[in-house]
Design an enzyme around this catalytic site. Structure first.
Site, PDB file in Angstrom:
ATOM      1  N   ARG A 112      49.978  41.506  36.117  1.00  0.00           N
ATOM      2  CA  ARG A 112      48.996  42.042  35.157  1.00  0.00           C
ATOM      3  C   ARG A 112      49.196  41.464  33.755  1.00  0.00           C
ATOM      4  NH1 ARG A 112      46.388  47.072  36.933  1.00  0.00           N
ATOM      5  NH2 ARG A 112      45.834  46.482  39.036  1.00  0.00           N
ATOM      6  N   ARG A 138      37.169  41.733  27.265  1.00  0.00           N
ATOM      7  CA  ARG A 138      36.597  42.689  28.210  1.00  0.00           C
ATOM      8  C   ARG A 138      35.393  43.396  27.604  1.00  0.00           C
ATOM      9  NH1 ARG A 138      38.746  47.949  31.453  1.00  0.00           N
ATOM     10  NH2 ARG A 138      37.093  48.955  30.291  1.00  0.00           N
ATOM     11  N   ASP A 166      40.430  40.693  41.185  1.00  0.00           N
ATOM     12  CA  ASP A 166      40.998  41.950  41.687  1.00  0.00           C
ATOM     13  C   ASP A 166      41.033  41.905  43.203  1.00  0.00           C
ATOM     14  OD1 ASP A 166      41.744  44.781  40.472  1.00  0.00           O
ATOM     15  OD2 ASP A 166      40.812  45.094  42.426  1.00  0.00           O
TER      16      ASP A 166
HETATM   17  O1  CP3 Z   1      48.138  40.229  37.636  1.00  0.00           O
HETATM   18  C1  CP3 Z   1      47.157  39.782  37.013  1.00  0.00           C
HETATM   19  O2  CP3 Z   1      47.152  39.665  35.776  1.00  0.00           O
HETATM   20  C2  CP3 Z   1      45.970  39.244  37.792  1.00  0.00           C
HETATM   21  C3  CP3 Z   1      44.853  40.106  37.930  1.00  0.00           C
HETATM   22  C4  CP3 Z   1      44.972  41.320  38.823  1.00  0.00           C
HETATM   23  C5  CP3 Z   1      44.268  42.514  38.565  1.00  0.00           C
HETATM   24  N1  CP3 Z   1      44.449  43.359  39.626  1.00  0.00           N
HETATM   25  C6  CP3 Z   1      43.471  42.786  37.372  1.00  0.00           C
HETATM   26  C7  CP3 Z   1      43.135  44.182  37.037  1.00  0.00           C
HETATM   27  C8  CP3 Z   1      45.635  41.494  40.044  1.00  0.00           C
HETATM   28  C9  CP3 Z   1      46.587  40.543  40.756  1.00  0.00           C
HETATM   29  C10 CP3 Z   1      45.283  42.778  40.545  1.00  0.00           C
HETATM   30  C11 CP3 Z   1      45.758  43.295  41.832  1.00  0.00           C
HETATM   31  C12 CP3 Z   1      45.419  44.666  42.221  1.00  0.00           C
HETATM   32  N2  CP3 Z   1      44.284  45.355  41.979  1.00  0.00           N
HETATM   33  C13 CP3 Z   1      46.252  45.460  43.028  1.00  0.00           C
HETATM   34  C14 CP3 Z   1      47.571  45.043  43.613  1.00  0.00           C
HETATM   35  C15 CP3 Z   1      48.666  45.084  42.622  1.00  0.00           C
HETATM   36  C16 CP3 Z   1      49.039  46.445  42.157  1.00  0.00           C
HETATM   37  O3  CP3 Z   1      48.828  46.711  40.956  1.00  0.00           O
HETATM   38  O4  CP3 Z   1      49.555  47.233  42.967  1.00  0.00           O
HETATM   39  C17 CP3 Z   1      45.594  46.695  43.213  1.00  0.00           C
HETATM   40  C18 CP3 Z   1      46.125  47.874  43.994  1.00  0.00           C
HETATM   41  C19 CP3 Z   1      44.338  46.597  42.561  1.00  0.00           C
HETATM   42  C20 CP3 Z   1      43.263  47.636  42.537  1.00  0.00           C
HETATM   43  C21 CP3 Z   1      42.999  48.078  41.166  1.00  0.00           C
HETATM   44  N3  CP3 Z   1      42.392  47.323  40.203  1.00  0.00           N
HETATM   45  C22 CP3 Z   1      43.337  49.322  40.608  1.00  0.00           C
HETATM   46  C23 CP3 Z   1      44.051  50.446  41.338  1.00  0.00           C
HETATM   47  C24 CP3 Z   1      42.897  49.295  39.292  1.00  0.00           C
HETATM   48  C25 CP3 Z   1      42.887  50.447  38.309  1.00  0.00           C
HETATM   49  C26 CP3 Z   1      44.212  50.662  37.698  1.00  0.00           C
HETATM   50  C27 CP3 Z   1      44.164  50.278  36.253  1.00  0.00           C
HETATM   51  O5  CP3 Z   1      45.138  49.649  35.795  1.00  0.00           O
HETATM   52  O6  CP3 Z   1      43.183  50.636  35.593  1.00  0.00           O
HETATM   53  C28 CP3 Z   1      42.351  48.014  39.036  1.00  0.00           C
HETATM   54  C29 CP3 Z   1      41.806  47.530  37.766  1.00  0.00           C
HETATM   55  C30 CP3 Z   1      42.398  46.275  37.193  1.00  0.00           C
HETATM   56  N4  CP3 Z   1      42.677  45.148  37.894  1.00  0.00           N
HETATM   57  C31 CP3 Z   1      42.686  46.054  35.823  1.00  0.00           C
HETATM   58  C32 CP3 Z   1      43.136  44.726  35.725  1.00  0.00           C
HETATM   59  C33 CP3 Z   1      43.523  43.979  34.483  1.00  0.00           C
HETATM   60  C34 CP3 Z   1      42.450  47.035  34.710  1.00  0.00           C
HETATM   61  C35 CP3 Z   1      40.972  47.005  34.468  1.00  0.00           C
HETATM   62  C36 CP3 Z   1      40.554  47.193  33.033  1.00  0.00           C
HETATM   63  O7  CP3 Z   1      40.528  46.214  32.267  1.00  0.00           O
HETATM   64  O8  CP3 Z   1      40.243  48.348  32.719  1.00  0.00           O
END
Ligand code: CP3
Length: 344
Positions: A25, A38, A75
């Site tokens: 992340r 964003r 994602d």
């Molecule tokens: O790592 C990176 O920088 C690359 C981008 C990336 C994102 N999500 C961006 C993101 C990666 C590799 C993921 C993987 C991901 N997404 C996983 C597996 C890794 C982990 O964290 O366990 C999972 C389970 C998801 C599903 C997901 N996406 C969830 C549960 C959420 C909400 C949680 C949160 O932090 O708000 C997301 C949103 C998400 N994916 C964000 C980002 C930067 C936050 C979104 C925002 O900008 O509001």
């Protein structure tokens, strides 16, 4: 041509004097420049599908910190969306999807061959990045592992115990396994397309692997991962794969051998000393600083970082957190961590 990128060298099995570093992340809400881009995109999914802005946020942490790898900004839930699931992000609540509860729901999904239409902007982001990175920085593509993606598709949201997915597995195993098989096949195509577009490493995120026990871990964490890696290696023999069966605990032992992964990423529930003895003996490992240190900083951040580097210095290691950095992290603490890794 000899491998010169530090991450590729570590993934190839080299023990380096200073471990290469990137951060899960790393493009995220703790960075003001991410929040600005964003806002420009409108919302999270629009950012994922806007190749220019997704390229920009991927590059932001590389510019700011000089990490050794960039990870594609996307994602794990874009793949279910490409397969026909509805996907949206409820503000402050995380992802929501239409649910799959039976065979009929599974049958309504699109054929795997159709995913590329939806995912084309993601491949464009990869192509942009492949042309934009400095030569020593590696480009990582990724997907969710089938079990983890299935838990979201079945429940329609993140769940603390993956209860709905376990319930479907135990009540209608044929439908559950058909979903795992579909996701296995789709993930091969998705990652293959990322590699064709320029990804040099791919990572499989199995964030909920820890809730699979006994034979279920073998069948639904190890086996799909093994199949995906075997298929990718056949098409792209030189591309290394990082597997992250988060919270696998004792089951991290032997995970390289069981799946063919070039690197196993470990969360912070296991100590680096244990990882060195039990997991790194089989190949490269990645991890595992607790992400809360990025919030709290101080001497503990520096001493824990050094301890992990030291514990894993006897074999191939890529420094990372044990899970993603959180939005409340202090960007200065990231720099302190990098200095502690690189400066000793
Ligand atoms: O790592 C990176 O920088 C690359 C981008 C990336 C994102 N999500 C961006 C993101 C990666 C590799 C993921 C993987 C991901 N997404 C996983 C597996 C890794 C982990 O964290 O366990 C999972 C389970 C998801 C599903 C997901 N996406 C969830 C549960 C959420 C909400 C949680 C949160 O932090 O708000 C997301 C949103 C998400 N994916 C964000 C980002 C930067 C936050 C979104 C925002 O900008 O509001």
């Amino acid at each position: 041509m000899p491998k010169t990128k530090p991450i590729l060298r570590a993934l190839g099995g080299e023990t380096l004097p200073v471990p290469p570093i990137w951060m899960m992340r790393q493009a995220g809400r703790y960075l003001p420049e991410y929040r600005a881009t964003r806002a420009e995109a409108g919302d999270f999914l629009s950012l994922c599908y806007n190749s220019d802005l997704a390229t920009e946020v991927t590059l932001q942490p590389i510019r700011r910190y000089g990490f050794d790898a960039a990870i594609l900004f996307a994602d794990i839930l874009l793949l279910p969306q490409a397969l026909g699931a509805d996907l949206w992000f409820a503000a402050g609540e995380g992802p929501r999807l239409s649910t799959i509860t039976d065979r009929a729901g599974l049958d309504r999904l699109r054929p795997v061959a159709d995913i590329h239409e939806t995912l084309a902007p993601v491949y464009q982001t990869v192509r942009n990045l492949a042309g934009a990175l400095r030569p020593e920085v590696a480009l990582i593509g990724f997907a969710g592992a089938p079990w983890t993606v299935a838990t979201y598709m079945i429940a329609g949201r993140g769940t603390p115990d993956q209860g709905p997915a376990h319930a479907l597995k135990d009540s209608d195993r044929a439908t559950f396994e058909a979903l795992i098989d579909l996701l296995t096949e789709a993930t091969v195509e998705y990652l293959s397309a990322q590699i064709d577009a320029g990804a040099e490493v791919v990572k499989l995120f199995d964030s909920w692997a820890g809730s699979l026990r006994g034979a279920d871990f073998d069948r639904y964490a190890i086996e799909p991962t093994r199949r995906i890696i075997a298929a990718l290696k056949e098409r792209h023999p030189t591309i290394p794969v990082i597997a992250f069966p988060r919270e696998a605990g004792e089951r991290y032992i032997g995970f390289h051998r069981a799946t063919g992964a070039d690197c196993v990423a470990v969360d912070d529930s296991v100590s680096a000393e244990w990882v060195a003895e039990k997991v790194q003996v089989d190949g490269c490992v990645q991890g595992n600083l607790r992400s809360s240190h990025m919030v709290t900083g101080g001497e503990a951040l520096v001493s824990e970082t050094r301890r992990i580097v030291r514990a894993l210095s006897g074999g191939p290691h890529i420094f990372n957190l044990g899970h993603g950095i959180t939005p409340d992290a202090d960007p200065d603490n990231v720099q302190r961590m990098i200095d502690a890794v690189r400066g000793g």
